[in-house]
Each structure stands twice: as C-alpha cells, then as structure tokens.
Design an enzyme around this catalytic site. Structure first.
Site, PDB file in Angstrom:
ATOM      1  N   CYS A 153       0.843  -1.205   0.000  1.00 37.65           N
ATOM      2  CA  CYS A 153       0.000   0.000   0.000  1.00 37.65           C
ATOM      3  C   CYS A 153       0.874   1.250   0.000  1.00 37.65           C
ATOM      4  O   CYS A 153       1.406   1.635   1.047  1.00 37.65           O
ATOM      5  CB  CYS A 153      -0.929   0.007   1.209  1.00 37.65           C
ATOM      6  SG  CYS A 153      -1.985   1.473   1.258  1.00 37.65           S
ATOM      7  N   CYS A 156      -0.146   4.030   2.533  1.00 43.41           N
ATOM      8  CA  CYS A 156       0.106   3.790   3.957  1.00 43.41           C
ATOM      9  C   CYS A 156       1.595   3.899   4.291  1.00 43.41           C
ATOM     10  O   CYS A 156       1.982   4.544   5.253  1.00 43.41           O
ATOM     11  CB  CYS A 156      -0.383   2.401   4.359  1.00 43.41           C
ATOM     12  SG  CYS A 156      -2.112   2.109   4.011  1.00 43.41           S
ATOM     13  N   ASP A 157       2.414   3.224   3.497  1.00 49.30           N
ATOM     14  CA  ASP A 157       3.821   3.065   3.856  1.00 49.30           C
ATOM     15  C   ASP A 157       4.761   4.006   3.110  1.00 49.30           C
ATOM     16  O   ASP A 157       5.945   4.074   3.432  1.00 49.30           O
ATOM     17  CB  ASP A 157       4.251   1.611   3.609  1.00 49.30           C
ATOM     18  CG  ASP A 157       3.477   0.639   4.491  1.00 49.30           C
ATOM     19  OD1 ASP A 157       3.039   1.068   5.571  1.00 49.30           O
ATOM     20  OD2 ASP A 157       3.298  -0.521   4.100  1.00 49.30           O
TER      21      ASP A 157
END
Length: 529
Positions: free
Chosen positions: A346, A349-350
């Site tokens: 993702c 997200c990261d």
C-alpha cells in the site's frame, strides 16, 4: 487554540458529545517533552466541550510510557485505551470515537463479535505503531480500542511512530500499521478487524466456540462487502427478499483506492468516500449485515448452510458470492521475510516511511504507475519493473511517469530475489528476460503492485473455479451449482472495474430473484419435518 482543534471542530464536537452518559477523564503522564505543551492544549480544548469530560496530569508510569502518553478513564476506572502521541491526522477520528464510546455510545459491533471478545480470558496488551498519514491505521486502532472497551483484560496503545523513533529502530519497524501483542509482533501491513479476530482465534482456540442466535431462513446471503456485494444486496432488498450480507471488510479493495475518476456520474471521489456512500445506501434497506465475519464453509443443497468464523450458521435459499480479490504476491525469496521491513503493498500507507530513499514499484499496470507517481513526490528515486516488454498502464499515466525525472522504467524483466541487510530491505535482483542476465539494484523499499488474486479458497469443491481461482459464471452470473451465483472481481468476468462490479452485482441479484420464483419452500418444510 490548538492547530488541530479550531472553533468549527469544537462546535461540531459539542453536538456529538451532547448525549454523553459517562464521566470521561483524559489522564496525561507527568514529565517533559517537546510536544507536551501542544498535547496539553489539545486535551484541554477537547475537555472543554462538555462537563462530562475532564483533564488531569498524573503519574501513571506503570501504565503510560511517556510524557506524551495519555489514557481515558471512565467513571473513575482506567479504560485500557492509550494514545502515545497527539492523535491528529487520520487518528483524530480514532480519538473522538474512543471518547464517544467511553462515554456510552454504541460500539457498532455484531453481537457475536462482542460475545467472542468478552470471552477472552487472557491478558492482552496491544501496541499499534501508526503513521498519522496512514489511512488504514485508524481502522486497526479503532477495532482494538473497542476490544479494550468490551473486555477489561485487554488494553490498546496507539503509538505515533514519528515521535518514538527509538522504538521504531529497535523493533525494525518499516511499515504501518504494525501490531504487537504482549511485546511480540502480532500482525502488520493492511489489517482489518476480521483478520485480527482470525489471528486471535488461532492463538486462543477456545474463542472459536462462540455462538449467537441464528437468523431465520434467508432468501439470499451475499458474501462480500465491496461494490459487487453491496449492489447485489440493495437490488435483492428492493425486491422484498430476506437479505443478509456477510463481509470481512466493507468496501473491499475499493477502500484502499485513493483517486477514482472513472465512475460514471461521479467526477472524482476516493475509496473511503465511495465506501461510506455505498454503506449509507445499504442502510436505507432492511438488510442484516454481518461485518468482520469470515465464511469458513458452505454446505450445498436446496437450502444452503453458511458457517461463519464466529460459530454462527446461516441458512439460505440462495447465495451470491462477491468476495473480490486481494493483492497478488511476487512469491520470490525475501518477500514474506521482509514484509513491513521494506516490502509493502500500500503506497498510501507506507510511502511516508521512504522519504528521500531509493525504492521500486513492481508492476507496470495502472496500479503500478499510479503508485510510482504518488511515491515520486516522497522518494528520492522510483524504479518501475514490468514483466512484459511494454507497460500496461493507460497512456495518460505513462506520459505522466515519463515526465517525472525521478521515475525510471525497466520492461521485460523478472524479479528474482529481495535482499536485506540487518533486517531491512537493501536491494532486489532481477533477470533481463532478453539477455537472461541477472542484475542487482540497491534499494530500500519495494512496493508490489502486480494485480489481484481471487478470494475463492473456501469455494474449492463447492463450485467450479478456473485455473486462476476465479469463479466460472454464465452471462447471468450463474455458477456450476443451482442457487449459487457470483459477481465482481472473484469471477471470470473480464475488466476488473468498480462500475463493472456494481453492474454484475445487480445482474446476479436479478438472476437469484428469478431462481427464487421457482423455489418450492413446501419441499424444504417437508424435508425438515
């Protein structure tokens, strides 16, 4: 006034907390920290909105790790809900929900899940390492906060990784959310409540025996809460059928999609916004929703039996499978071993963990190029690896990628191995498919974007699947077994798009309704007797 809390937010929160029932106190650990004044201002601002909410600075060093750690006390008792850091960004909602739920608001969980969590006898101390820019982290924090509210044996601490770098480095955390249970890694990466429950049931087998009151015989049970499943549920309910929707997560893969600009009649939206709109539309109808549940098994017959991970059994005349798909993995050495330590799926997200670092995206389709474009604004350099001789993405995306100085593409290559040093990704080896030469590039992050794999494992032996695991369906959404239908990304229908899934869901529902017109309930009653 705190930068997170302005007058508009204060006025909104006053409305939310008007009916709060319990006395809630924010208790902040004593001590000094560069961010402490900001946190004090934040908590005082929120505590000012209701006479049921108060703030206190106190020494709770056996419970709280830092002078920027605080907990919520409910009617004089510690709740087990802890925030280490200032819960702004995406975590502001987690904080407000915790406040409202401690104040007596409905947890909005299925009774079978509440029963299961209530039955936990062991002491569980959760720590959730988050990034304030991560859109998936709040779901984990909120789920575990609910667990702490249900069971006094459970506590949950949200930890802002940006403010606790020592712990991040010590535990080699390089992706969020990272969940620790009693000091050991529990889960990381994209996690939802259903996955947490499944993992708990693995660790504590006695939790699998929870049972709740069964539903009456249903006309249709839809399995899956993405665009296909929700569309099928709405169309079925509009026909006056008894409908239950079972889903591990509402929204499915759509929830992780940030930019949606090709949904006809909607110029622009995001995955979370579309998921919320679909869920609100679903709630307009009399539909039983079993969210955060996994289907373990389907028993065939004129009346089908659906066994859930909670222990419940649901009987239905028809079933519509709409379980969608999940991220496809590379399945090369070093991938699973480095998940959360440089390997990610993702980018939203990261991505922030890889600021000014050299990274790569594996996959040259729309998802891969979109990820590369997003990450190019964060990372020092982005390399794109594509197995085929040419990128598969739309031309408009390829043109954008070509215009970015820090994006470089490698086509006709096969990724062979992910390398790590001291527990973190340090590079990737790939084969040039034309020359067969093996090459290695030093990298610190690898984002895998190579498509999806159908969520159909539980269907093996129940209905026919193709070699890719997709459910084989007719043009009307019929499967190989009468009374079981399927729609969306889990099926053989080509072109996995949101709008196509919605249409397929509607089609499957209409076909199921036609089937029900020929269903003879009298035969079932006689067999049961």
């Amino acid at each position: 006034m705190n930068s997170i809390i302005n007058n508009d937010i204060i006025n909104t929160l006053k409305g939310y907390t008007a009916d709060i029932q319990n006395e809630v106190k924010f208790i902040l650990q004593n001590g000094s920290h560069s961010k402490r004044d900001e946190l004090v201002d934040f908590l005082k601002s929120v505590s000012s909105i209701s006479d049921k909410i108060s703030f206190e600075e106190k020494d709770l060093d056996k419970v709280l790790r830092s002078p920027i750690s605080f907990t919520l006390e409910v009617n004089g008792k510690l709740s087990g809900i802890i925030f280490s850091g200032i819960p702004g960004g995406h975590e502001f909602n987690s904080f407000i929900l915790a406040l409202l739920q401690c104040g007596g608001s409905d947890l909005k969980l299925d009774n079978s899940i509440i029963e299961l969590i209530s039955n936990i006898k062991d002491d569980l101390k959760f720590e959730v390492f988050i990034s304030l820019s991560c859109q998936n982290c709040p779901e984990v924090v909120q789920a575990l906060n609910k667990f702490a509210s249900i069971n006094n044996n459970i506590s949950n601490e949200m930890i802002d990784g940006g403010l606790f770098q020592e712990i991040i480095d010590k535990r080699n955390i390089q992706g969020v959310p990272s969940i620790y249970l009693n000091g050991e890694l529990f889960l990381n990466g994209r996690v939802d409540l259903a996955k947490i429950i499944n993992k708990l049931q693995e660790l504590y087998p006695y939790l699998t025996n929870s049972k709740s009151e069964s539903l009456p015989l249903q006309d249709v049970v839809i399995i899956g809460g993405g665009p296909a499943g929700i569309s099928a549920a709405i169309y079925s309910a509009r026909k006056g059928l008894k409908v239950t929707l079972v889903a591990e997560i509402m929204g499915g893969q759509v929830k992780d999609t940030m930019g949606i600009e090709n949904l006809t009649s909607v110029s622009s939206t995001t995955g979370p916004e579309l998921t919320g709109a679909m869920y609100n539309h679903l709630n307009d109808y009399d539909i039983s929703v079993k969210e955060h549940h996994r289907v373990l098994e389907i028993s065939k017959g004129d009346i089908k039996n659906i066994k859930l991970s909670s222990g419940e059994d649901i009987k239905s005349k028809t079933i519509i499978i709409a379980t969608g798909a999940n991220w496809r993995e590379l399945n090369i050495p070093g991938e699973k071993e480095n998940l959360g330590n440089g390997v990610a799926y993702c980018p939203h997200c990261d991505g922030p963990f890889f600021k000014n670092k050299d990274i790569c995206v594996v996959g040259g389709g729309n998802s891969g190029i979109e990820a590369a474009l997003d990450l190019s604004g964060i990372a020092k350099s982005v390399k794109v690896f594509e197995f085929l001789p040419n990128l598969k993405a739309d031309k408009i995306l390829i043109d954008q990628a070509n215009s970015r100085e820090n994006i470089e593409t490698f086509c006709n290559v096969e990724c062979k191995e992910i390398h790590s040093t001291d527990g973190k990704v340090s590079g990737i080896s790939y084969k040039d498919r034309e020359s067969n030469e093996i090459k290695k590039i030093n990298l610190e992050g690898i984002f895998v974007q190579i498509g999806l794999i159908p969520n159909s494992v539980f269907l093996k032996g129940v209905i026919d699947l193709n070699n890719y695991g997709e459910v084989i369906v007719s043009e009307k959404g019929e499967t190989s077994y009468p009374g079981i239908f399927a729609c969306g990304d889990v099926t053989t229908v080509p072109h996995k798009q949101i709008i196509i899934s919605m249409g397929e869901g509607a089609k499957a529902s209409i076909t199921a309704s036609e089937y029900l017109q020929t269903f003879k309930i009298e035969e079932y009653i006689q067999e049961s007797a």
